[in-house]
Design a protein around this motif. Structure first.
Motif, mmCIF file in Angstrom:
data_model
loop_
_atom_site.group_PDB
_atom_site.id
_atom_site.type_symbol
_atom_site.label_atom_id
_atom_site.label_comp_id
_atom_site.label_asym_id
_atom_site.label_seq_id
_atom_site.Cartn_x
_atom_site.Cartn_y
_atom_site.Cartn_z
ATOM 1 N N LEU A 89 0.825 -1.198 0.000
ATOM 2 C CA LEU A 89 0.000 0.000 0.000
ATOM 3 C C LEU A 89 0.866 1.258 0.000
ATOM 4 O O LEU A 89 0.609 2.205 -0.741
ATOM 5 C CB LEU A 89 -0.917 -0.029 1.223
ATOM 6 N N HIS A 90 1.906 1.255 0.816
ATOM 7 C CA HIS A 90 2.816 2.393 0.875
ATOM 8 C C HIS A 90 3.510 2.602 -0.469
ATOM 9 O O HIS A 90 3.600 3.725 -0.969
ATOM 10 C CB HIS A 90 3.853 2.196 1.983
ATOM 11 N N ALA A 91 4.010 1.524 -1.048
ATOM 12 C CA ALA A 91 4.710 1.632 -2.336
ATOM 13 C C ALA A 91 3.781 2.186 -3.413
ATOM 14 O O ALA A 91 4.167 3.074 -4.181
ATOM 15 C CB ALA A 91 5.258 0.272 -2.759
ATOM 16 N N PHE A 92 2.564 1.690 -3.468
ATOM 17 C CA PHE A 92 1.602 2.193 -4.440
ATOM 18 C C PHE A 92 1.264 3.647 -4.150
ATOM 19 O O PHE A 92 1.259 4.490 -5.052
ATOM 20 C CB PHE A 92 0.323 1.346 -4.431
ATOM 21 N N GLY A 93 0.980 3.954 -2.901
ATOM 22 C CA GLY A 93 0.561 5.294 -2.534
ATOM 23 C C GLY A 93 1.623 6.346 -2.782
ATOM 24 O O GLY A 93 1.329 7.430 -3.285
ATOM 25 N N LEU A 94 2.857 6.029 -2.441
ATOM 26 C CA LEU A 94 3.923 7.008 -2.640
ATOM 27 C C LEU A 94 4.196 7.224 -4.122
ATOM 28 O O LEU A 94 4.446 8.339 -4.569
ATOM 29 C CB LEU A 94 5.198 6.568 -1.920
ATOM 30 N N THR A 95 4.092 6.161 -4.906
ATOM 31 C CA THR A 95 4.322 6.269 -6.346
ATOM 32 C C THR A 95 3.159 6.982 -7.037
ATOM 33 O O THR A 95 3.366 7.783 -7.941
ATOM 34 C CB THR A 95 4.517 4.874 -6.967
ATOM 35 N N ALA A 96 1.936 6.723 -6.605
ATOM 36 C CA ALA A 96 0.749 7.268 -7.269
ATOM 37 C C ALA A 96 0.408 8.684 -6.812
ATOM 38 O O ALA A 96 -0.272 9.412 -7.523
ATOM 39 C CB ALA A 96 -0.454 6.355 -7.023
ATOM 40 N N GLY A 97 0.860 9.053 -5.630
ATOM 41 C CA GLY A 97 0.469 10.340 -5.075
ATOM 42 C C GLY A 97 1.144 11.526 -5.737
ATOM 43 O O GLY A 97 2.271 11.438 -6.204
ATOM 44 N N GLY A 99 2.931 14.882 -5.321
ATOM 45 C CA GLY A 99 3.645 15.579 -4.264
ATOM 46 C C GLY A 99 3.860 14.724 -3.034
ATOM 47 O O GLY A 99 4.136 15.230 -1.954
ATOM 48 N N GLY A 100 3.705 13.409 -3.176
ATOM 49 C CA GLY A 100 3.926 12.504 -2.054
ATOM 50 C C GLY A 100 2.703 12.263 -1.192
ATOM 51 O O GLY A 100 2.752 11.502 -0.241
ATOM 52 N N TYR A 101 1.577 12.924 -1.517
ATOM 53 C CA TYR A 101 0.370 12.769 -0.702
ATOM 54 C C TYR A 101 -0.581 11.791 -1.364
ATOM 55 O O TYR A 101 -0.989 11.975 -2.505
ATOM 56 C CB TYR A 101 -0.323 14.122 -0.511
ATOM 57 N N HIS A 102 -0.923 10.754 -0.612
ATOM 58 C CA HIS A 102 -1.847 9.735 -1.123
ATOM 59 C C HIS A 102 -2.299 8.909 0.075
ATOM 60 O O HIS A 102 -1.510 8.640 0.986
ATOM 61 C CB HIS A 102 -1.140 8.848 -2.151
ATOM 62 N N LEU A 103 -3.553 8.506 0.073
ATOM 63 C CA LEU A 103 -4.059 7.699 1.188
ATOM 64 C C LEU A 103 -3.306 6.377 1.325
ATOM 65 O O LEU A 103 -3.150 5.870 2.435
ATOM 66 C CB LEU A 103 -5.559 7.441 1.024
ATOM 67 N N GLY A 104 -2.848 5.822 0.214
ATOM 68 C CA GLY A 104 -2.073 4.579 0.281
ATOM 69 C C GLY A 104 -0.793 4.761 1.071
ATOM 70 O O GLY A 104 -0.407 3.891 1.852
ATOM 71 N N ARG A 105 -0.147 5.885 0.871
ATOM 72 C CA ARG A 105 1.075 6.167 1.627
ATOM 73 C C ARG A 105 0.749 6.315 3.108
ATOM 74 O O ARG A 105 1.425 5.752 3.969
ATOM 75 C CB ARG A 105 1.736 7.435 1.109
ATOM 76 N N PHE A 106 -0.290 7.080 3.404
ATOM 77 C CA PHE A 106 -0.679 7.289 4.803
ATOM 78 C C PHE A 106 -1.017 5.973 5.486
ATOM 79 O O PHE A 106 -0.475 5.643 6.539
ATOM 80 C CB PHE A 106 -1.869 8.253 4.893
ATOM 81 N N TRP A 107 -1.935 5.211 4.890
ATOM 82 C CA TRP A 107 -2.367 3.961 5.516
ATOM 83 C C TRP A 107 -1.267 2.903 5.519
ATOM 84 O O TRP A 107 -1.156 2.121 6.459
ATOM 85 C CB TRP A 107 -3.645 3.436 4.853
ATOM 86 N N GLY A 108 -0.449 2.885 4.479
ATOM 87 C CA GLY A 108 0.679 1.958 4.475
ATOM 88 C C GLY A 108 1.625 2.216 5.626
ATOM 89 O O GLY A 108 2.085 1.289 6.302
ATOM 90 N N THR A 109 1.905 3.482 5.876
ATOM 91 C CA THR A 109 2.771 3.845 6.999
ATOM 92 C C THR A 109 2.087 3.552 8.330
ATOM 93 O O THR A 109 2.686 2.962 9.231
ATOM 94 C CB THR A 109 3.146 5.341 6.916
ATOM 95 N N ALA A 110 0.825 3.956 8.454
ATOM 96 C CA ALA A 110 0.096 3.761 9.708
ATOM 97 C C ALA A 110 -0.006 2.281 10.074
ATOM 98 O O ALA A 110 0.213 1.896 11.234
ATOM 99 C CB ALA A 110 -1.295 4.387 9.613
#
Length: 131
Positions: A89-97, A99-110
């Motif tokens: 989820l983090h990998a997808f979110g950071l790549t898809a977001g 400016g680095g902002y994406h729910l996948g990044r947030f939830w992947g980290t959380a």
């Protein structure tokens, strides 16, 4: 024998190689030997790979300790699968977001942090219950 940890260590290793290969393929295509060549997308790919390498060892070590100390197989699978899912989820979110902002990044980290904290508490609790 820590077979559950072996499963998740193997799956995490495959994910890590997949993330690394994205960096290598980009660098080869752009003839960039070191770094990102100031390419924003490659900077993101590098961070996705680096972030995985930062979190995977501690999570897998904590999972191994929990398994060796007798945490139930269902809990091991829940925590291992959640961690793997979080890294994807983090990998997808950071790549898809943007400016680095994406729910996948947030939830992947959380989720990654939660799994690591839960395993840390499990391992610390085991120490105090054994002494």
């Amino acid at each position: 024998m820590p077979t559950v940890t072996a499963l998740y260590a193997g799956l995490c290793a495959i994910l890590l190689i997949a993330l690394a290969s994205r960096v290598v393929l980009f660098r080869r295509s752009k003839k960039v030997g070191i770094g990102s060549g100031k390419d924003r997308l490659d900077e993101v790919r590098i961070r996705v790979h680096a972030n995985a390498t930062e979190y995977m060892p501690i999570a897998l070590l904590l999972l191994l300790i929990a398994e060796l100390n007798g945490l139930g197989i269902l809990w091991l699978h829940i925590l291992g699968a959640l961690f793997l899912f979080a890294r994807l989820l983090h990998a997808f979110g950071l790549t898809a977001g943007k400016g680095g902002y994406h729910l996948g990044r947030f939830w992947g980290t959380a989720i990654s942090w939660t799994v690591i904290l839960v395993l840390a508490v499990v391992d610390i609790t085991k120490y105090f219950s054994a002494t």
